[in-house]
Design a protein around this motif. Structure first.
Motif: not given
Length: 212
Positions: A85-104
Motif C-alpha cells: 500500500d505504501a509503495w502505491r501511495r508513496i507519491g502522496t507523501f508530502r513530508g508533513e510528518a516523518a516518513f516513519s510516522t506515515w508508515m506507522y
C-alpha cells in the motif's frame, strides 16, 4: 587569412577551486543515502530506494503489528499489505510528518482493519484458548518458566484491550513515540490518545495484579 594554428590538447592540470574533476563522481549506495533522498527517489519510481526505506523501518513496524494483532503470521501479512500500500501511495507523501510516522499510520490502519474483520468472525484469544503461547513452550527451569508465564499473561492482557487502547499503548510503551506522533498515526486528538493510554495502563495493571 592567417592559417589556424593547430595545437595539441591542453596539458592536464589539477582541478582548482570550483573546477569539477574529470574523475567520475562516486555514486553513493542507497544504504548511505538519507531518508529524504530515498523518499524522493522512491516517488520517482526507484523501487530500490523504497526497499531501503522498508528495510530501515520493517523491524519496528513488525513489532507494532505483532503487539496489536497478537499473532506473528497475521502481523507478517499486515506488514506486507502495508508495504504494498505504501509503495502505491508513496507519491502522496508530502513530508508533513516523518516518513516513519506515515508508515506507522498505514500499518496500524491495516492492523485495525484485520482486528475488526477478526472480531466479526472469531473471538480474541483467551487465557485458555488454543494457541496460547504458554501451551507451546517446552519445559524450562523454574525461574525462566515463571518469567515466560508472566510475559504470556501480559501478552494476553494486551490482546484483550480494546483495539484503540492497544494501539496507543503499543506505540507509546513499546515504541516510545510521543503523544503528538501517536495522534498523527491514529488520527485521534492528543487528549484522546492520552486517555486511551491511561485506560490501557489501568486495565493492564488490574489484569497483572496477580503477578506483582
Amino acid at each position: 587569412m592567417a592559417n589556424a594554428q593547430v595545437s595539441g590538447p591542453p596539458a592536464a592540470r589539477p582541478p582548482g577551486p570550483g573546477v569539477p574533476s574529470a574523475r567520475p563522481a562516486r555514486v553513493p549506495s542507497r544504504a548511505a543515502l538519507d531518508e529524504t533522498t530515498l523518499v524522493v527517489r522512491a516517488q520517482d519510481g526507484d523501487v530500490g530506494a523504497f526497499e531501503e526505506l522498508a528495510r530501515r523501518h520493517q523491524n519496528a513496524l513488525f513489532r507494532v503489528a505483532v503487539r496489536v494483532l497478537g499473532d506473528a503470521t497475521d502481523a507478517e501479512d499486515a506488514l506486507q499489505d502495508a508495504l504494498v500500500d505504501a509503495w502505491r501511495r508513496i507519491g502522496t507523501f508530502r513530508g508533513e510528518a516523518a516518513f516513519s510516522t506515515w508508515m506507522y499510520r498505514i500499518v496500524t490502519h491495516r492492523c485495525t482493519a484485520l482486528v475488526r474483520r477478526r472480531r466479526r468472525t472469531e473471538p480474541l484469544p483467551t487465557d485458555d484458548g488454543p494457541g496460547a503461547p504458554a501451551d507451546d513452550r517446552s519445559p524450562t527451569p523454574e525461574r525462566a518458566a515463571e518469567v515466560d508465564a508472566e510475559m504470556a499473561a501480559l501478552s494476553r492482557a494486551v490482546a484483550s484491550l480494546p483495539e484503540d487502547q492497544r494501539t496507543a499503548w503499543v506505540l507509546r510503551e513499546l515504541e516510545g513515540l510521543g503523544y503528538s506522533e501517536i495522534s498523527q498515526i491514529t488520527g485521534a486528538g492528543e487528549t484522546a490518545v492520552r486517555g486511551r493510554i491511561h485506560r490501557a495502563r489501568g486495565a493492564l495493571a488490574e489484569r497483572m495484579r496477580a503477578w506483582r
